[in-house]
Write an enzyme that holds these catalytic residues in place. Structure first.
Site, PDB file in Angstrom:
ATOM      1  N   ARG A   1       0.795  -1.213  -0.073  1.00 50.71           N
ATOM      2  CA  ARG A   1      -0.157  -0.041   0.061  1.00 50.71           C
ATOM      3  C   ARG A   1       1.128   1.306  -0.135  1.00 50.71           C
ATOM      4  O   ARG A   1       0.367   2.529  -0.058  1.00 50.71           O
ATOM      5  CB  ARG A   1      -0.884  -0.123   1.282  1.00 50.71           C
ATOM      6  CG  ARG A   1      -2.217  -0.758   0.868  1.00 50.71           C
ATOM      7  CD  ARG A   1      -3.272  -0.736   1.993  1.00 50.71           C
ATOM      8  NE  ARG A   1      -2.859  -1.649   3.205  1.00 50.71           N
ATOM      9  CZ  ARG A   1      -3.167  -1.280   4.407  1.00 50.71           C
ATOM     10  NH1 ARG A   1      -4.039  -0.248   4.711  1.00 50.71           N
ATOM     11  NH2 ARG A   1      -2.969  -2.048   5.254  1.00 50.71           N
TER      12      ARG A   1
ATOM     13  N   GLU B   1      -6.863 -13.769  14.312  1.00 55.69           N
ATOM     14  CA  GLU B   1      -6.425 -12.719  13.381  1.00 55.69           C
ATOM     15  C   GLU B   1      -7.871 -12.424  12.742  1.00 55.69           C
ATOM     16  O   GLU B   1      -8.847 -13.211  12.801  1.00 55.69           O
ATOM     17  CB  GLU B   1      -5.898 -13.209  12.014  1.00 55.69           C
ATOM     18  CG  GLU B   1      -4.253 -13.517  12.258  1.00 55.69           C
ATOM     19  CD  GLU B   1      -3.703 -12.222  12.975  1.00 55.69           C
ATOM     20  OE1 GLU B   1      -3.707 -10.963  12.283  1.00 55.69           O
ATOM     21  OE2 GLU B   1      -3.002 -12.191  14.009  1.00 55.69           O
TER      22      GLU B   1
ATOM     23  N   ASN C   1       1.225   1.376   6.886  1.00 62.26           N
ATOM     24  CA  ASN C   1       1.060   0.823   5.839  1.00 62.26           C
ATOM     25  C   ASN C   1       0.810   1.491   4.610  1.00 62.26           C
ATOM     26  O   ASN C   1       1.110   1.053   3.511  1.00 62.26           O
ATOM     27  CB  ASN C   1      -0.020  -0.165   5.913  1.00 62.26           C
ATOM     28  CG  ASN C   1       0.014  -1.370   7.217  1.00 62.26           C
ATOM     29  OD1 ASN C   1       0.901  -2.079   7.153  1.00 62.26           O
ATOM     30  ND2 ASN C   1      -0.910  -1.205   8.315  1.00 62.26           N
TER      31      ASN C   1
ATOM     32  N   LYS D   1      30.226  30.085   1.536  1.00 65.23           N
ATOM     33  CA  LYS D   1      30.617  28.570   1.447  1.00 65.23           C
ATOM     34  C   LYS D   1      31.912  28.314   1.761  1.00 65.23           C
ATOM     35  O   LYS D   1      32.954  28.925   1.222  1.00 65.23           O
ATOM     36  CB  LYS D   1      30.371  28.519   0.026  1.00 65.23           C
ATOM     37  CG  LYS D   1      30.644  26.661  -0.203  1.00 65.23           C
ATOM     38  CD  LYS D   1      30.911  26.432  -1.246  1.00 65.23           C
ATOM     39  CE  LYS D   1      32.674  26.571  -1.583  1.00 65.23           C
ATOM     40  NZ  LYS D   1      33.096  26.087  -2.580  1.00 65.23           N
TER      41      LYS D   1
ATOM     42  N   TYR E   1      28.731  36.984  -2.507  1.00 68.36           N
ATOM     43  CA  TYR E   1      29.257  35.670  -2.413  1.00 68.36           C
ATOM     44  C   TYR E   1      30.693  35.718  -1.748  1.00 68.36           C
ATOM     45  O   TYR E   1      31.620  36.266  -2.220  1.00 68.36           O
ATOM     46  CB  TYR E   1      29.150  35.151  -3.846  1.00 68.36           C
ATOM     47  CG  TYR E   1      29.812  33.595  -3.909  1.00 68.36           C
ATOM     48  CD1 TYR E   1      29.284  32.757  -2.995  1.00 68.36           C
ATOM     49  CD2 TYR E   1      30.942  33.163  -4.772  1.00 68.36           C
ATOM     50  CE1 TYR E   1      29.644  31.497  -3.006  1.00 68.36           C
ATOM     51  CE2 TYR E   1      31.507  31.932  -4.578  1.00 68.36           C
ATOM     52  CZ  TYR E   1      30.917  30.904  -3.961  1.00 68.36           C
ATOM     53  OH  TYR E   1      31.370  29.984  -3.614  1.00 68.36           O
TER      54      TYR E   1
ATOM     55  N   ASN F   1      34.466  44.769   5.955  1.00 69.38           N
ATOM     56  CA  ASN F   1      33.386  45.273   5.625  1.00 69.38           C
ATOM     57  C   ASN F   1      33.134  44.809   4.049  1.00 69.38           C
ATOM     58  O   ASN F   1      34.054  45.446   3.420  1.00 69.38           O
ATOM     59  CB  ASN F   1      32.998  46.587   5.766  1.00 69.38           C
ATOM     60  CG  ASN F   1      31.395  46.935   5.542  1.00 69.38           C
ATOM     61  OD1 ASN F   1      31.047  46.363   4.835  1.00 69.38           O
ATOM     62  ND2 ASN F   1      30.927  47.737   6.625  1.00 69.38           N
TER      63      ASN F   1
ATOM     64  N   ALA G   1      28.100  45.359  -1.103  1.00 69.48           N
ATOM     65  CA  ALA G   1      26.925  44.758  -1.719  1.00 69.48           C
ATOM     66  C   ALA G   1      27.558  44.406  -3.259  1.00 69.48           C
ATOM     67  O   ALA G   1      28.287  45.243  -3.778  1.00 69.48           O
ATOM     68  CB  ALA G   1      25.770  45.774  -1.977  1.00 69.48           C
TER      69      ALA G   1
ATOM     70  N   TYR H   1      36.638  29.853  -8.559  1.00 75.70           N
ATOM     71  CA  TYR H   1      36.610  28.635  -9.496  1.00 75.70           C
ATOM     72  C   TYR H   1      37.126  29.326 -10.933  1.00 75.70           C
ATOM     73  O   TYR H   1      36.613  30.190 -11.665  1.00 75.70           O
ATOM     74  CB  TYR H   1      35.282  28.325  -9.478  1.00 75.70           C
ATOM     75  CG  TYR H   1      35.208  27.098 -10.396  1.00 75.70           C
ATOM     76  CD1 TYR H   1      35.931  25.798 -10.022  1.00 75.70           C
ATOM     77  CD2 TYR H   1      34.369  26.862 -11.280  1.00 75.70           C
ATOM     78  CE1 TYR H   1      35.920  24.564 -10.556  1.00 75.70           C
ATOM     79  CE2 TYR H   1      33.959  25.494 -11.952  1.00 75.70           C
ATOM     80  CZ  TYR H   1      34.930  24.502 -11.518  1.00 75.70           C
ATOM     81  OH  TYR H   1      34.775  23.312 -12.209  1.00 75.70           O
TER      82      TYR H   1
ATOM     83  N   ARG I   1      39.527  49.999 -12.472  1.00 76.01           N
ATOM     84  CA  ARG I   1      38.363  49.885 -13.176  1.00 76.01           C
ATOM     85  C   ARG I   1      38.676  51.327 -14.182  1.00 76.01           C
ATOM     86  O   ARG I   1      39.517  52.118 -13.912  1.00 76.01           O
ATOM     87  CB  ARG I   1      37.007  50.371 -12.482  1.00 76.01           C
ATOM     88  CG  ARG I   1      37.152  51.861 -11.679  1.00 76.01           C
ATOM     89  CD  ARG I   1      35.935  51.996 -10.953  1.00 76.01           C
ATOM     90  NE  ARG I   1      35.964  53.170 -10.241  1.00 76.01           N
ATOM     91  CZ  ARG I   1      35.621  53.618  -8.969  1.00 76.01           C
ATOM     92  NH1 ARG I   1      35.513  52.583  -8.382  1.00 76.01           N
ATOM     93  NH2 ARG I   1      35.854  54.548  -8.393  1.00 76.01           N
TER      94      ARG I   1
HETATM   95  C1  UD1 Z   1       0.085  -8.683  12.361  1.00 79.11           C
HETATM   96  C2  UD1 Z   1      -0.330  -9.510  13.322  1.00 79.11           C
HETATM   97  C3  UD1 Z   1      -1.849  -8.967  14.012  1.00 79.11           C
HETATM   98  C4  UD1 Z   1      -1.592  -7.699  14.699  1.00 79.11           C
HETATM   99  C5  UD1 Z   1      -0.834  -6.735  13.668  1.00 79.11           C
HETATM  100  C6  UD1 Z   1      -0.391  -5.675  14.449  1.00 79.11           C
HETATM  101  C7  UD1 Z   1       0.027 -11.583  12.531  1.00 79.11           C
HETATM  102  C8  UD1 Z   1      -0.443 -12.922  11.721  1.00 79.11           C
HETATM  103  N1  UD1 Z   1      -0.668 -10.965  12.654  1.00 79.11           N
HETATM  104  O1  UD1 Z   1      -0.856  -8.442  11.297  1.00 79.11           O
HETATM  105  O2  UD1 Z   1      -2.274  -9.785  15.066  1.00 79.11           O
HETATM  106  O3  UD1 Z   1      -2.677  -7.237  15.139  1.00 79.11           O
HETATM  107  O4  UD1 Z   1       0.147  -7.451  13.139  1.00 79.11           O
HETATM  108  O5  UD1 Z   1       0.090  -4.528  13.288  1.00 79.11           O
HETATM  109  O6  UD1 Z   1       1.265 -11.794  13.018  1.00 79.11           O
HETATM  110  N2  UD1 Z   1       6.413  -9.637   7.895  1.00 79.11           N
HETATM  111  C9  UD1 Z   1       7.750 -10.360   7.805  1.00 79.11           C
HETATM  112  N3  UD1 Z   1       7.424 -11.498   6.881  1.00 79.11           N
HETATM  113  C10 UD1 Z   1       6.112 -11.958   6.604  1.00 79.11           C
HETATM  114  C11 UD1 Z   1       5.173 -11.240   7.038  1.00 79.11           C
HETATM  115  C12 UD1 Z   1       5.196 -10.072   7.777  1.00 79.11           C
HETATM  116  O7  UD1 Z   1       8.741 -10.077   7.941  1.00 79.11           O
HETATM  117  O8  UD1 Z   1       6.053 -13.243   5.856  1.00 79.11           O
HETATM  118  C13 UD1 Z   1       6.550  -8.501   8.732  1.00 79.11           C
HETATM  119  C14 UD1 Z   1       6.228  -7.304   8.107  1.00 79.11           C
HETATM  120  O9  UD1 Z   1       7.164  -6.511   7.371  1.00 79.11           O
HETATM  121  C15 UD1 Z   1       5.691  -6.216   9.132  1.00 79.11           C
HETATM  122  C16 UD1 Z   1       5.180  -7.676  10.372  1.00 79.11           C
HETATM  123  O10 UD1 Z   1       5.854  -8.601  10.107  1.00 79.11           O
HETATM  124  O11 UD1 Z   1       6.720  -5.549   9.668  1.00 79.11           O
HETATM  125  C17 UD1 Z   1       3.857  -7.539  10.519  1.00 79.11           C
HETATM  126  O12 UD1 Z   1       3.378  -7.908   9.028  1.00 79.11           O
HETATM  127  P1  UD1 Z   1       2.002  -7.515   8.564  1.00 79.11           P
HETATM  128  O13 UD1 Z   1       1.626  -8.258   7.394  1.00 79.11           O
HETATM  129  O14 UD1 Z   1       1.758  -5.901   8.830  1.00 79.11           O
HETATM  130  O15 UD1 Z   1       0.991  -8.242   9.687  1.00 79.11           O
HETATM  131  P2  UD1 Z   1      -0.692  -7.773   9.887  1.00 79.11           P
HETATM  132  O16 UD1 Z   1      -1.464  -8.617   8.880  1.00 79.11           O
HETATM  133  O17 UD1 Z   1      -0.744  -6.389  10.059  1.00 79.11           O
HETATM  134 MG    MG Z   2       0.558  -4.841   9.484  1.00 75.25          MG
END
Ligand code: UD1
Ligand code: MG
Length: 470
Positions: free
Chosen positions: A20, A162, A235, A363, A378, A389, A392, A399, A452
């Site tokens: 997003r 979830e 996000n 600079k 400058y 002093n 202006a 350079y 001059r």
């Molecule tokens: C997650 C939680 C949810 C919580 C929410 C809070 C899970 C399944 N759910 O959901 O309970 O309320 O965060 O914001 O964990 N990431 C990885 N690898 C992956 C997936 C994610 O490194 O495969 C990292 C993402 O970059 C991010 C974090 O994990 O920093 C959370 O991932 P995101 O996809 O935002 O989880 P949510 O669905 O928001």
């Molecule tokens: Mg998230």
């Protein structure tokens, strides 16, 4: 620091795509208050003195690893990366880090896109865990949709469900999982190995370790915070902008608590570290970047942009001035007056009571105490003595098209208006340079130097007339 003396290890999840954001930059590298989001998390974690930090990377892994590679924790050998390819969920992310973790103490799990979590909250979590309990940081939201819900029986946390997997009754729960957990290290690997992906998103959910802990008879605590800003994730550009404002507001409040007088705390942007002495006043719409220090009694006018600079006590920066020290820094001396509309560039070092007026650019130049350049000028690659002093419209021609050369203007020289000082050149102390001169040779001390054409007047001058008119 894990609450029972054993090691604290930290996992930061930063492999997600951030669809997003609609950006080619990995989400966790987007900047908040001038610092990449994941950098905020790492800097906060550093204050806890962890034995080890593992950052899980995936999308844009090279860029994220390169960005964090220069961090102090990396230099100390306490930062490692674990690649997660492909990304099969938060549980899968921590599985990639698990081989790097040891089996005692506490593992703190954080999100790279939740940048404003604070150290004392993390300390509370780690202490509550004490290597024995699983602790989840929770928050109660008016609109919990999209988040994992905290399912309790009485006080005891039973599971995290979830949103997409939740029943209508569970969706009515407003207490949600922040995604931040403190886990007893000796249980973590076992729980991770038991995760399954038979859920709505077919992902390995980290929060499922809560139900596994309950099944194993390990105590689970839900620690609630009422500070939504600390657990807010980013996000989208809208959420990033909202969190930026919240962060700026906190910085403004902290400055005011120290006594800094802000004309409007909603119209200040600090993208780095701003240190202020007593009785500093800052007018509206100022931006501070990198390391900036303002001495006692400094006043900053409206609409100034100031980066990598030290402004000494009593100096006044008038409105619309742009000061950027970049790598060399800028120094402004005590009681100096700068602007309005001044431009100070890298290596500008101004002594006490120096005056730099409108449309003056400086600079890589040193100006000794009391030197003045008040209008349209400058000064580049110059050494300027006390009380000089500088008129202006005068410039240093520093350079020659290939190399930069230095101009030395000794103490008490007066440079008239509209002079060109062709470097390398030295103007001897106390000398005067006549307006409109182009100076290519050194000038002796105390002399008037002019170069001059002499003024000439032709009497009774007849102007040309248009052909055909008598
Ligand atoms: C997650 C939680 C949810 C919580 C929410 C809070 C899970 C399944 N759910 O959901 O309970 O309320 O965060 O914001 O964990 N990431 C990885 N690898 C992956 C997936 C994610 O490194 O495969 C990292 C993402 O970059 C991010 C974090 O994990 O920093 C959370 O991932 P995101 O996809 O935002 O989880 P949510 O669905 O928001
Ligand atoms: Mg998230």
């Amino acid at each position: 620091m894990s609450g029972n003396g054993a090691a604290l290890e930290v996992v930061i999840m930063a492999a997600g795509k951030g669809t997003r954001m609609k950006s080619s930059l990995p989400k966790v590298l987007h900047r908040l208050a001038g610092r990449a989001m994941v950098r905020h998390v790492l800097d906060t974690v550093e204050t806890l003195q962890p034995a080890r930090v593992v950052v899980v990377t995936g999308h844009g892994a090279e860029a994220v690893e390169a960005h964090l590679g220069g961090h102090a924790l990396a230099a100390a050998g306490r930062l490692q990366f674990a690649r997660q390819m492909p990304q099969l969920g938060t549980g899968h992310a921590v599985q990639q880090a698990a081989p790097l973790l040891c089996d005692e103490g506490v593992v703190l799990i954080l999100n790279g896109d939740v940048p404003l979590i604070e150290a004392d909250t993390l300390v509370r979590l780690v202490q509550a865990s004490a290597g024995e309990r699983l602790v989840v940081l929770t928050v109660v939201l008016d609109d919990p949709s999209g988040y994992g819900r905290i399912v309790r029986e009485g006080e005891a946390v039973q599971a995290i469900v979830e949103h997409k997997d939740a029943s209508p009754e569970q969706r009515a729960i407003r207490e949600i999982n922040s995604g931040i957990l403190a886990v007893p290290a000796r249980h973590l690997k076992g729980w991770l190995a038991r995760l399954r992906n038979d859920n709505a998103q077919q992902e390995y959910y980290l929060p499922d370790i809560v139900a596994l802990a309950v099944a194993d008879g390990v105590e689970v605590l839900g620690l609630a915070t009422d500070d939504e800003v600390q657990v807010a994730g980013v996000n989208s550009p809208q959420q990033l902008a909202a969190l930026e404002r919240a962060c700026q507001r906190r910085q403004a409040e902290a400055l005011m608590a120290q006594g800094v007088r802000l004309a409007d705390p909603a119209r200040l942007d600090v993208r780095g570290r701003l240190q202020c002495g007593a009785d500093v006043e800052i007018d509206v719409n100022c931006v501070f970047e990198g390391e900036v220090s303002l001495g006692e009694g400094v006043r900053i006018g409206a609409n100034c942009v100031i980066a990598q600079a030290r402004i000494a006590a009593g100096a006044v920066i008038h409105p619309f001035s742009h000061i950027d020290g970049e790598k060399l820094g800028v120094e402004v001396g005590e009681g100096a007056l700068i602007g309005p509309f001044a431009r100070l560039r890298p290596g500008a070092r101004l002594g006490a009571e120096v005056h730099i007026g409108n449309f003056v650019e400086v600079k890589n130049a040193t100006l000794a105490a009391g030197a003045k350049a008040n209008h349209l000028a400058y000064l580049g690659d110059a050494t300027v003595g006390e009380r000089v002093n500088y008129g202006a419209g005068s410039i240093t021609a520093n350079y020659d098209g290939a190399n930069k050369h230095r101009t030395v203007i000794e103490a008490d020289v007066h440079v008239g208006s509209n002079c060109v000082l062709v470097a390398p050149v030295t103007l001897g102390a106390g000398g005067t340079i006549g307006g409109g001169s182009t100076i290519t040779k050194d000038t002796p001390p105390g002399a008037l130097s002019v170069s001059r054409a002499r003024q000439l007047s032709i009497p009774n001058w007849q102007r040309p007339v248009k052909a055909g008119k008598a």
